[in-house]
Structure formats: structure tokens, C-alpha cells
Design an enzyme around this catalytic site. Structure first.
Site, mmCIF file in Angstrom:
data_model
loop_
_atom_site.group_PDB
_atom_site.id
_atom_site.type_symbol
_atom_site.label_atom_id
_atom_site.label_comp_id
_atom_site.label_asym_id
_atom_site.label_seq_id
_atom_site.Cartn_x
_atom_site.Cartn_y
_atom_site.Cartn_z
ATOM 1 N NE ARG A 18 -2.023 -1.443 3.551
ATOM 2 C CZ ARG A 18 -2.289 -1.160 4.746
ATOM 3 N NH1 ARG A 18 -3.347 -0.552 4.955
ATOM 4 N NH2 ARG A 18 -1.370 -1.781 5.623
ATOM 5 C CG ASN A 36 -4.063 -4.416 3.549
ATOM 6 O OD1 ASN A 36 -3.584 -4.300 2.361
ATOM 7 N ND2 ASN A 36 -3.053 -4.359 4.639
#
Length: 91
Positions: A18, A36
Site C-alpha cells: 500500500r 487492504n
């Protein structure tokens, strides 16, 4: 502006995916978010100039050094309502 919703599967959680994606998207001047998912995948909304979106999609297939990308599902989406590219909580 082109926008795509991505679902990225493989070893993509716990490897900095990320944060890496936020850096890549900001470098390319893209808008959207990444988070996520509870199933172990990463989901991202990516919007911007077509060429920049395609460059990011290509980079996403490799990911950061410790990641392993097995599959990217891609669908057309509406552009985000906020400027910038952000990391969101798991959702």
C-alpha cells in the site's frame, strides 16, 4: 480522466504494497485510494490520465520487492470525489 477499480491478489499484505502504491500513484499525479481487504487482497481506485493509469497498472503487476502478485482484477469505475491518492483503513 480514466478510473479503474483494482483487486490485487498474491502476497500483497505485510510487504509494504500500500505504501509503495501511494508513492507510485503520487509520482504519476494520479488520484484515488488503496486499502487492504479482509480476504488478504489489496483494493485500489486509480484515476487520472490514461497513460499514467496504464503505467501504474504495469508497475502494480511487479509491486514492491517483497510482494508477489498473482492476479489483478480490473474494472472501470467512477473517479474519486477527492483529490490526491490516499491509504484507507482495511475495508
Amino acid at each position: 480522466m480514466k478510473a479503474r477499480l483494482l483487486r490485487i491478489e498474491g502476497r500483497v499484505q505485510g510487504v509494504g504494497y500500500r505504501d509503495w502504491l501511494v508513492k507510485q500513484a503520487n509520482r504519476l499525479g494520479l488520484q484515488g485510494w488503496v486499502r487492504n481487504r479482509p480476504d488478504g487482497s489489496v483494493q485500489a481506485l486509480v484515476a487520472g490520465e490514461e497513460g499514467a493509469v496504464l503505467m501504474l497498472l504495469s508497475a502494480c503487476r511487479r509491486g514492491p520487492m517483497l510482494a508477489r502478485v498473482d492476479l489483478i482484477e480490473e474494472s472501470l469505475a467512477e473517479p474519486p470525489g477527492e483529490p490526491g491518492f490516499h491509504r484507507l483503513p482495511t475495508g
